[in-house]
Design a protein around this motif. Structure first.
Motif, PDB file in Angstrom:
ATOM      1  N   THR A   1       0.434  -0.741   0.082  1.00  0.00           N
ATOM      2  CA  THR A   1      -0.373   0.474  -0.359  1.00  0.00           C
ATOM      3  C   THR A   1       0.497   1.513  -0.375  1.00  0.00           C
ATOM      4  OG1 THR A   1      -1.403  -1.204   1.568  1.00  0.00           O
ATOM      5  CG2 THR A   1      -2.208   0.806   1.107  1.00  0.00           C
TER       6      THR A   1
ATOM      7  N   THR B   1      -8.091   2.227   6.151  1.00  0.00           N
ATOM      8  CA  THR B   1      -8.257   3.483   5.587  1.00  0.00           C
ATOM      9  C   THR B   1      -9.595   4.368   6.396  1.00  0.00           C
ATOM     10  OG1 THR B   1      -8.961   3.050   3.461  1.00  0.00           O
ATOM     11  CG2 THR B   1      -6.976   4.022   3.483  1.00  0.00           C
TER      12      THR B   1
ATOM     13  N   THR C   1     -14.256   1.454   3.546  1.00  0.00           N
ATOM     14  CA  THR C   1     -13.480   2.183   1.684  1.00  0.00           C
ATOM     15  C   THR C   1     -13.248   1.216   1.374  1.00  0.00           C
ATOM     16  OG1 THR C   1     -11.884   1.563   2.878  1.00  0.00           O
ATOM     17  CG2 THR C   1     -12.494   3.495   3.481  1.00  0.00           C
TER      18      THR C   1
ATOM     19  N   ASN D   1     -10.450   0.862  -0.819  1.00  0.00           N
ATOM     20  CA  ASN D   1      -9.371  -0.258  -0.260  1.00  0.00           C
ATOM     21  C   ASN D   1      -8.998  -0.810   0.216  1.00  0.00           C
ATOM     22  OD1 ASN D   1      -6.444   0.906  -0.254  1.00  0.00           O
ATOM     23  ND2 ASN D   1      -6.761   1.932   1.859  1.00  0.00           N
ATOM     24  N   ASP D   2     -10.022  -0.869   1.176  1.00  0.00           N
ATOM     25  CA  ASP D   2      -9.990  -1.794   2.632  1.00  0.00           C
ATOM     26  C   ASP D   2     -10.261  -3.242   2.125  1.00  0.00           C
ATOM     27  OD1 ASP D   2      -8.555   0.535   3.503  1.00  0.00           O
ATOM     28  OD2 ASP D   2     -10.533   0.644   5.586  1.00  0.00           O
TER      29      ASP D   2
ATOM     30  N   GLU E   1     -10.504  -4.299  -0.894  1.00  0.00           N
ATOM     31  CA  GLU E   1      -9.926  -4.807  -2.030  1.00  0.00           C
ATOM     32  C   GLU E   1      -9.000  -5.205  -1.100  1.00  0.00           C
ATOM     33  OE1 GLU E   1      -8.374  -1.949  -4.646  1.00  0.00           O
ATOM     34  OE2 GLU E   1     -10.623  -1.737  -5.427  1.00  0.00           O
ATOM     35  N   GLN E   2      -8.550  -4.349  -0.715  1.00  0.00           N
ATOM     36  CA  GLN E   2      -7.004  -4.908   0.526  1.00  0.00           C
ATOM     37  C   GLN E   2      -7.179  -5.943   1.273  1.00  0.00           C
ATOM     38  OE1 GLN E   2      -4.102  -3.487  -0.314  1.00  0.00           O
ATOM     39  NE2 GLN E   2      -4.782  -1.793  -1.192  1.00  0.00           N
TER      40      GLN E   2
END
Ligand SMILES: Cc1cc2nc3c(=O)[nH]c(=O)nc-3n(C[C@H](O)[C@H](O)[C@H](O)COP(=O)(O)OP(=O)(O)OC[C@H]3O[C@@H](n4cnc5c(N)ncnc54)[C@H](O)[C@@H]3O)c2cc1C
Length: 299
Positions: free
Chosen positions: A86, A121, A146, A148-149, A151-152
């Protein structure tokens, strides 16, 4: 917040006289993950049958402090790894996991993996339900809100499935233990939808809640304490606990929390002119990386 230090609107709603308008209760962060179970065809697990149900195991522990009962949740290894990397400038991993060999079953040999994404995030909140100090607060963790979170987290949770193809794990027939997640049917190969299902039905907090009295300069509207842990705008008050962390470390947080306590005692001694321990020298590369992470988070 009960003492009047917190978001002005929230305190007004509850009729609490304002002492200082600060973002107490914002910036809530935590690690979140799903424990994933895999069956194996070798007798390597710590099960109920070979541990708690065996008098010999109890005797072994009482006499020699050895054997399966010395194992903390059967955790065999813990590690940190690069997921999607990241924050490339950081130079250290962004995800963590633990492998364990104990699960309370009769006979079935299993191992479990607890993966999590280390730098979420998503941000939650803590609010008061009412003015009564005995009433539990309203905690809204906002896990994985989010993209991002999400996907991660998918990527992080796929890792243990890929690991079953390694020589060591395929040799003991590691395969997903479907019966423990009836609400999520494993499609044969791991997909994002399957991980989202696991996280929705079987995910949980890793109990690393922090960030709600964030450290930062007074120019930061989210900051509650200054770098010496003093509450902005309130004389004679410090916050010394996990809540002052501006963002979560990737690892478990008890060690940095203890470090905050140690540092606080030095800061207080300094204020009274007492001798303190010298600060450890932080390598320049580490402080540069810290700066890079702060910038990334702010952006
Ligand atoms: C089940 C569980 C397992 C965990 N496992 C791990 C782990 O394996 N590794 C790891 O690194 N971290 C772990 N953690 C996280 C770690 O324990 C916490 O991050 C850490 O304890 C936070 O420290 P703290 O000082 O901020 O808060 P706390 O340790 O919660 O301390 C707060 C203190 O304030 C006291 N208190 C509360 N209200 C009042 C009041 N009104 N007046 C006076 N005192 C009050 C409480 O009694 C408590 O003693 C775990 C947490 C939990 C809940």
């Amino acid at each position: 917040m009960l003492s009047g230090i917190g978001p002005v609107n929230h305190l007004q709603q509850l009729g609490i006289p304002l002492v200082q308008n600060l973002s107490v209760g914002n910036n809530l962060q935590d690690h979140y993950g799903t424990t994933i179970l895999f069956k194996i065809n070798a007798s390597l697990s710590i099960t109920l049958e070979n541990s708690f149900y065996q008098p010999s195991t109890l005797c072994q522990y009482l006499q020699n402090q050895s054997g399966p009962l010395t194992s903390q949740q059967g955790i065999e290894s813990e590690g940190f790894y690069f997921n999607n990397y990241t924050f490339p400038a950081l130079g250290y991993p962004d995800s963590g996991l633990a492998y364990g060999s104990y699960w309370p079953t009769n006979g079935t040999n299993l191992y479990y993996v607890m993966p999590y994404f280390g730098h979420p995030t998503s941000r939650g909140t803590v609010r008061l339900a009412d003015k009564n100090p005995m009433t539990p607060p309203l905690i809204d963790p906002q896990y994985l809100v989010t993209n991002n979170d999400l996907e991660q987290s998918c990527s992080t949770h796929k890792f243990p499935f890929f690991m079953t193809n390694t020589k060591a794990l395929s040799a003991i027939g590691a395969e997903y233990a479907q019966s423990y997640t009836p609400k999520c049917v494993y499609p044969g190969s791991v997909t994002d939808n399957f991980i989202v299902c696991l996280n929705s039905y079987y995910g949980s907090s890793l109990n690393h809640l922090s960030g709600t009295c964030k450290m930062g300069p007074s120019s930061d509207p989210e900051a509650v304490v200054d770098p010496r842990l003093r509450v902005h705008g309130v004389k004679g008050l410090r916050v010394v606990d996990a809540s002052i962390m501006p963002f979560l470390p990737v690892a478990n947080i008890i060690q940095p929390t203890i470090m905050i306590g140690e540092r606080a005692s030095d800061l207080i001694k300094e204020d009274y002119g007492a001798p303190t321990n010298p600060l450890p020298q932080i390598p320049i590369s580490a402080s540069a990386n810290y700066k890079s992470l702060s910038n990334t988070i702010t952006l």
